[in-house]
Scaffold this motif. Structure first.
Motif, short mmCIF file in Angstrom:
data_model
loop_
_atom_site.label_atom_id
_atom_site.label_comp_id
_atom_site.label_asym_id
_atom_site.label_seq_id
_atom_site.Cartn_x
_atom_site.Cartn_y
_atom_site.Cartn_z
N VAL A 76 0.82 -1.22 0.04
CA VAL A 76 -0.03 -0.15 -0.02
C VAL A 76 0.83 1.16 -0.04
N GLN A 77 0.68 2.17 -0.85
CA GLN A 77 1.46 3.36 -1.01
C GLN A 77 0.36 4.71 -0.93
N ARG A 78 1.22 5.55 0.06
CA ARG A 78 0.19 6.71 0.41
C ARG A 78 1.16 7.73 -0.27
N SER A 79 0.68 8.55 -1.17
CA SER A 79 1.24 9.66 -1.86
C SER A 79 0.60 10.92 -1.66
N MET A 80 1.39 11.94 -1.27
CA MET A 80 1.03 13.50 -1.21
C MET A 80 1.56 14.15 -2.65
N ALA A 81 0.62 14.62 -3.32
CA ALA A 81 1.28 15.44 -4.41
C ALA A 81 0.83 16.87 -4.32
N ALA A 82 1.52 17.89 -4.59
CA ALA A 82 1.32 19.27 -4.57
C ALA A 82 0.40 19.63 -5.81
N VAL A 83 -0.57 20.50 -5.49
CA VAL A 83 -1.65 20.94 -6.35
C VAL A 83 -0.90 22.04 -7.01
N ILE A 84 -0.67 22.11 -8.10
CA ILE A 84 0.23 23.27 -9.06
C ILE A 84 -0.79 24.03 -9.81
N THR A 85 -0.88 25.35 -9.46
CA THR A 85 -1.69 26.18 -10.23
C THR A 85 -0.68 27.51 -10.73
N PHE A 86 -1.30 28.00 -11.76
CA PHE A 86 -0.43 29.24 -12.27
C PHE A 86 -1.03 30.51 -12.10
N THR A 87 -0.41 31.62 -11.67
CA THR A 87 -0.60 32.90 -11.79
C THR A 87 -0.88 33.68 -12.93
N GLU A 88 -1.43 34.86 -12.90
CA GLU A 88 -1.52 35.81 -14.24
C GLU A 88 0.04 35.83 -15.11
N GLU A 89 1.12 35.76 -14.19
CA GLU A 89 2.39 35.90 -14.92
C GLU A 89 2.70 34.65 -15.81
N LEU A 90 1.84 33.50 -15.92
CA LEU A 90 2.10 32.40 -16.87
C LEU A 90 1.60 33.19 -18.53
N GLN A 91 0.60 34.27 -18.46
CA GLN A 91 0.53 34.81 -19.51
C GLN A 91 1.69 35.58 -19.98
N ALA A 92 2.31 36.03 -19.28
CA ALA A 92 3.57 36.86 -19.83
C ALA A 92 4.62 35.79 -20.37
N ALA A 93 4.65 34.60 -19.50
CA ALA A 93 5.74 33.81 -20.06
C ALA A 93 5.28 33.15 -21.57
N LYS A 94 3.90 33.07 -21.49
CA LYS A 94 3.38 32.31 -22.88
C LYS A 94 3.80 33.43 -23.95
N ALA A 95 3.73 34.72 -23.80
CA ALA A 95 4.04 35.95 -24.49
C ALA A 95 5.60 35.73 -25.00
N LEU A 96 6.32 35.69 -24.16
CA LEU A 96 7.74 35.66 -24.17
C LEU A 96 8.22 34.40 -24.90
#
Length: 212
Positions: free
Chosen positions: A93-113
């Motif tokens: 039996v394995q118990r795994s804890m995974a971080a829930v990742i979300t993105f801020t509005e800065e992702l749009q800047a990254a996409k544009a670049l």
């Protein structure tokens, strides 16, 4: 608002109208029965899985607490990943804890670049690379981004003809890193059964897609 009481001999259609059963096609009645039966059973299974997950997490945590008390230790903070094996080694039996990742509005800047980089490289860039990079920003049918694909961009090293990392790409990756936000953790419980006497374990599927 109280649920509508449907009188005998009638069914309610999708528009909320009461329709006499005698006026409904036999095929429609058969379909209705199949769908309702499957939906009812699915709800029972869903509730059973929810109860199983809660019990599994509780039992594992109780085991950790017992072990900690044995050595006089205090266990606190985030729950970590654990792998527990039965005495005979047959089950795991394995118990795994995974971080829930979300993105801020800065992702749009990254996409544009990133788009600017690809545009600048348009004469020499591999079309397959362009597709791979921009696919990371394509939302699924629920409007959600593929977190794994977006984070995968951070592993790409774009270098110029001088062998140095492209300055514009580095700026895009900095914006991408700044956009990453951890909004919590999600707990997973996976159960495995050993294959014969080997050191391999087969996952006991608890989701419909994985059941053969």
């Amino acid at each position: 608002m109280a649920d509508l009481v449907i009188p005998n001999g009638y069914l309610q259609n999708a528009l909320g109208h009461l329709v006499p059963v005698a006026q409904i096609r036999e095929q429609d009645l058969l379909r209705d029965e199949v769908v309702r039966t499957l939906a009812h059973d699915a709800k029972l299974l869903s509730e059973a899985l929810r109860e199983f997950k809660e019990r599994a997490m509780r039992d594992v945590e109780d085991l950790v607490t017992v072990a900690a008390e044995k050595y006089g230790a205090k266990v606190g903070g985030d729950k970590g990943n654990l792998s527990l094996v039965s005495f005979d080694g047959k089950y795991k039996v394995q118990r795994s804890m995974a971080a829930v990742i979300t993105f801020t509005e800065e992702l749009q800047a990254a996409k544009a670049l990133i788009e600017a980089c690809i545009e600048a490289w348009s004469d020499g860039a591999d079309n397959r690379l362009k597709t791979l990079v921009m696919r990371a920003f394509k939302p699924n049918t629920k409007g959600e981004l593929n977190t794994k694909a977006v984070l995968g961009l951070l592993r790409l090293e774009m270098k110029g003809f001088d062998g140095e990392v492209d300055v514009e790409w580095a700026a895009a990756m900095e914006a991408l890193r700044d956009s990453i936000q951890t909004s919590g953790t999600t707990a997973y419980v996976n159960v495995y059964e050993r294959v014969g006497v080997s050191d391999k374990y087969r996952h006991i599927a608890l989701d419909l897609a994985a059941v053969g």
